[in-house]
Design a protein around this motif. Sequence first.
Motif, PDB file in Angstrom:
ATOM      1  N   ASP A 131       0.840  -1.205   0.000  1.00  0.00           N
ATOM      2  CA  ASP A 131       0.000   0.000   0.000  1.00  0.00           C
ATOM      3  C   ASP A 131       0.875   1.255   0.000  1.00  0.00           C
ATOM      4  O   ASP A 131       0.573   2.236  -0.688  1.00  0.00           O
ATOM      5  N   ILE A 146      -1.190  -2.864  -7.803  1.00  0.00           N
ATOM      6  CA  ILE A 146      -2.596  -3.105  -7.443  1.00  0.00           C
ATOM      7  C   ILE A 146      -2.898  -4.596  -7.489  1.00  0.00           C
ATOM      8  O   ILE A 146      -3.523  -5.150  -6.578  1.00  0.00           O
ATOM      9  N   GLN A 147      -2.443  -5.268  -8.537  1.00  0.00           N
ATOM     10  CA  GLN A 147      -2.651  -6.716  -8.662  1.00  0.00           C
ATOM     11  C   GLN A 147      -1.984  -7.464  -7.514  1.00  0.00           C
ATOM     12  O   GLN A 147      -2.560  -8.399  -6.941  1.00  0.00           O
ATOM     13  N   LYS A 155      -4.084  -7.270  -4.405  1.00  0.00           N
ATOM     14  CA  LYS A 155      -5.224  -8.195  -4.465  1.00  0.00           C
ATOM     15  C   LYS A 155      -4.780  -9.626  -4.168  1.00  0.00           C
ATOM     16  O   LYS A 155      -5.441 -10.353  -3.422  1.00  0.00           O
ATOM     17  N   MET A 156      -3.646 -10.003  -4.744  1.00  0.00           N
ATOM     18  CA  MET A 156      -3.134 -11.360  -4.519  1.00  0.00           C
ATOM     19  C   MET A 156      -2.737 -11.559  -3.059  1.00  0.00           C
ATOM     20  O   MET A 156      -3.005 -12.620  -2.476  1.00  0.00           O
ATOM     21  N   ASN A 162      -3.975  -9.985  -0.480  1.00  0.00           N
ATOM     22  CA  ASN A 162      -5.220 -10.070   0.294  1.00  0.00           C
ATOM     23  C   ASN A 162      -5.817 -11.468   0.239  1.00  0.00           C
ATOM     24  O   ASN A 162      -6.197 -12.027   1.269  1.00  0.00           O
ATOM     25  N   LYS A 163      -5.888 -12.045  -0.947  1.00  0.00           N
ATOM     26  CA  LYS A 163      -6.457 -13.387  -1.095  1.00  0.00           C
ATOM     27  C   LYS A 163      -5.614 -14.431  -0.369  1.00  0.00           C
ATOM     28  O   LYS A 163      -6.148 -15.324   0.298  1.00  0.00           O
TER      29      LYS A 163
END
Length: 121
Positions: free
Chosen positions: A75, A104-105, A108-109, A111-112
């Motif tokens: 972030d 950004i990708q 997301k990865m 987070n998952k």
Amino acid sequence: MSYEKLKIYQLAKEVSIEIHTLTVNHLSKIENLETGSQIRRSSKSVRANIVEGYGRRQYNKEFIRFLIYALASNDETLDHLRVIREIKAIKDSTILDPIENSVIQLGKMLNKYLQSIQSRT
């Protein structure tokens, strides 16, 4: 399995190399010393925290803690990229857009992956 086989590590490694190259080749000397230094450290922190967390994966809470650090550093990296764009330190969006999209990708990865590790507890 090694941390090097994790897709989040592979992308974090690519991002840190791209950001290093971007800052060295495209920022002015003063911006390279200020924002360039900050973004290089934050992007390298993402991959380092993935590695350290993976090394502690036997201790689920430790693994989660380092993945959270990696996410926070990611972030921070995104924010530094946006500052570079806002202050027009790099005017060519075709240079910034792909790197920003990768960051950004990666977020997301991360987070998952973090959610999947947290669901084990």
